[in-house]
Design a protein around this motif. Structure first.
Motif: not given
Length: 120
Positions: A9-15, A81-92, A117-118
């Protein structure tokens, strides 16, 4: 006692993208389905994805279909779990959990969670 330990986990920008890992000990992913769940502040926990112990199809929540991919390495007893195109709603906080054989059974064992955190 079975242990599931999440990481990645960590902090990532949208997209952006992240890959979460769930390292399983004592249990074998050959016999246990592993699910990923998430819980955002003020919201109920929701199922995100699950990979069964067999070669049956994996499950994805509609909100992540086409963006998230679940996989496992049986030799390492680890699920990803590979997570691509992350958006703020994925923050959890993301949790992995184990259920015997099927994604539809009760999840008996849980990890401690990893924060995603996105945000820009």
């Amino acid at each position: 006692q079975a242990q599931l330990v999440e990481s990645g986990g960590g902090l990532v920008q949208p997209g952006g993208s992240l890959t979460l890992s769930c390292a399983v000990s004592v249990l074998s992913v050959d016999y246990y389905a592993i699910g990923w769940f998430r819980q955002a502040p003020g919201k109920e926990r929701e199922g995100v994805s699950c990979i069964p112990s067999s070669d049956s199809s994996s499950y994805y929540a509609d909100s992540v279909k086409g963006r998230f991919t679940i996989s496992k390495d049986n030799a390492k007893n680890t699920v990803y779990l590979q997570m691509n195109n992350l958006n703020p709603e994925d923050t959890a906080v993301y949790y992995c959990a184990a259920a015997f054989r099927s994604c539809r059974r009760e999840y008996e064992y849980w990890g401690q969670g990893t924060q995603v955190t996105v945000s820009s």
